[in-house]
Design an enzyme around this catalytic site. Structure first.
Site, short mmCIF file in Angstrom:
data_model
loop_
_atom_site.label_atom_id
_atom_site.label_comp_id
_atom_site.label_asym_id
_atom_site.label_seq_id
_atom_site.Cartn_x
_atom_site.Cartn_y
_atom_site.Cartn_z
N HIS A 260 6.75 16.95 -36.33
CA HIS A 260 6.08 15.68 -36.08
C HIS A 260 7.08 14.57 -35.79
O HIS A 260 6.72 13.52 -35.29
CB HIS A 260 5.23 15.33 -37.30
CG HIS A 260 4.43 14.09 -37.14
ND1 HIS A 260 3.76 13.80 -35.98
CD2 HIS A 260 4.20 13.06 -37.97
CE1 HIS A 260 3.14 12.63 -36.12
NE2 HIS A 260 3.41 12.17 -37.31
N CYS A 261 8.37 14.80 -36.10
CA CYS A 261 9.31 13.68 -36.07
C CYS A 261 10.14 13.60 -34.80
O CYS A 261 9.95 12.71 -33.99
CB CYS A 261 10.23 13.76 -37.29
SG CYS A 261 9.33 13.60 -38.84
N LEU A 262 11.06 14.55 -34.62
CA LEU A 262 12.07 14.38 -33.57
C LEU A 262 11.51 14.29 -32.15
O LEU A 262 12.00 13.50 -31.35
CB LEU A 262 13.13 15.49 -33.65
CG LEU A 262 13.99 15.48 -34.91
CD1 LEU A 262 15.22 16.36 -34.71
CD2 LEU A 262 14.41 14.09 -35.30
#
Ligand code: NAD
Length: 421
Positions: A260-262
């Protein structure tokens, strides 16, 4: 039991955070719209790998953790922590609709003395420019009647050396009193709390951390493609460079960014930067290199099959691991999914094995037995290097292996049937 803290969003961030507070004796109510998750928590059953049910169940039994779908629960708590998703829209712009929708629900229930902390990753300015005005529609004033801060979550799911409890927590409030109030709360449960001067500094700190990783991964991914042309083993180069005791930090190449982040967060900053007539070129370039990796992986599989006088069309390609990283079942933005699509578009017959992902319903696939695949597949591509897989056996038995994670190590390098990224 009195609930001190409400955590809105009982996901990868919210559930571990609830556990840490509860283990410190702080009562938590988890607020989530997913009734299935709420029911699971009520039974003491976890659906997040980092929170074992054996740890959750006693906390639920002792009344330290409860869960509900009812926003009215926040009326009883002193603090409200928001750990909701911050995705990108289809045209890759920040989509704060979930967070701001929840903030609207909270505004109607805000009371004097409440502390509200946003934990979701987002662009600098969100807490002050987007969240604060909605909360102040309650008639209460931030810094005076209620406290408001931003504190980014830094959890890395699946990691055991640094956890929600031991990873230092950054806190930036709208006022000094807001910062202090939020720091006090986190100090009750977390080992180290680090105040910064503003919510914007805290918001940008989190983005810098993720952009740093995205850019460095892009750098080794680009190098991996050059090494492929030059016939140099990129894994050996990265490993050798990592022996330098200073001035180098090791990042691994791979089939692309996931989670979900990078793949998402850096673009929150590029979007915001445009408001300031500024172009964040490192972010764009890293995104371009990393997004190209599944295409490069397809090319590598194509060449590997070609060396066996086979075309991708009609070949049985077995993907080992489809989660975005080892030892978790998280599929979000996983490059393996892109690879399934690309392989299918070329006419490959795709199957997969992943001990953490039993089904891929949107692709009509279920995890199949790895032994059968070793007998059957024209090519096994290691996309996620889960532990607990016998890679030596895989190298010994598979017809052809394409290893995007260096899971086969030196054994793979020495074996002519193993192609590595
Ligand atoms: N997952 C990570 O590794 C990680 C690490 C650091 C930061 N973050 C950030 O933390 C935030 C949360 O991410 P996550 O991975 O925990 O998300 P998640 O999808 O795992 O969990 C979010 C939860 O919120 C619930 N939800 C959705 N809308 C809701 C609403 N309106 N009201 C109540 N509940 C609602 C969902 O049902 C889900 O259970 C994101 O901003 C993310 O970027 C995530």
């Amino acid at each position: 039991m009195k609930r001190d803290v409400a955590i809105v969003g009982a996901g990868y961030v919210g559930l571990p955070l609830a556990q840490v507070f509860a283990e410190a004796g702080v009562g938590v109510v988890l607020l989530d719209l997913d009734a299935g998750r709420v029911a699971a928590v009520g039974r003491g059953g976890s659906y997040i790998e980092d929170v074992p049910s054996e740890a959750l169940a006693p906390l639920v039994e002792q009344g330290l953790i409860s869960a509900t779908t009812d926003y009215d629960a926040v009326r009883e708590t002193d603090a409200i922590l928001i750990a909701l998703p911050t995705p990108l829209s289809p045209n890759r712009e920040p989509d704060l609709s979930i967070v701001l929708g929840a903030v609207r629900m909270l505004a109607g229930r805000l009371r004097p003395g409440h502390l509200v902390v946003l934990e979701s990753t987002t662009y600098p300015g969100t807490t002050r420019e987007d969240v604060l005005p909605i909360l102040e529609e309650s008639g209460l004033q931030a810094g005076k009647d209620f406290h408001l801060a931003f504190s980014p979550e830094r959890v890395d799911p699946g990691r055991s050396d640094w956890t929600t409890k031991t990873t230092p927590k950054i806190v930036g409030g709208i006022t000094a009193a807001c910062t202090e109030r939020a720091c006090e709360l986190y100090r009750r449960a977390l080992d180290t709390v680090i105040p910064v001067s503003t919510p914007e500094a805290a918001e940008l700190t989190k983005l810098l951390e993720n952009i740093f990783r995205s850019v460095n991964i892009a750098l080794v991914n680009e190098l991996a493609q050059l090494c492929d042309r030059m016939g140099v083993d990129v894994w050996e180069v990265v490993e050798a460079a990592a022996t330098k005791p200073f001035g180098f930090m090791s990042f691994q190449p791979g089939p692309g960014l996931g989670g979900h982040c990078l793949p998402v967060d850096p673009f929150y900053l590029s979007w915001k930067a445009r408001e300031f007539d500024f172009y964040t070129e490192f972010i764009e370039l890293a995104g371009k290199v990393n997004e190209n990796m599944p295409y490069f992986c397809l090319e590598k599989i194509t060449r590997a099959l070609n060396s066996h006088e086979r075309s991708v069309k009609g070949s049985k390609v077995h993907l080992l691991g489809v989660a975005y990283k080892a030892d978790v079942g998280d599929l979000r933005e996983s490059p393996a999914l892109k690879l399934v699509e690309l392989l299918r578009a070329e006419g490959a017959n795709v199957s997969y094995h992943d001990p953490h992902v039993p089904e891929l319903p949107e692709y009509g696939l279920s995890s199949t037995d790895l032994n059968g695949a070793l007998e059957d597949a024209d090519c096994v591509a290691i996309v996620t290097a889960h532990s607990g897989i016998d890679y030596d056996r895989l190298v010994a038995r598979a017809r052809l292996v394409v290893d995007f994670r260096n899971a086969t190590g030196k054994n793979g390098t020495a074996n002519g049937r193993v192609w590595k990224l």
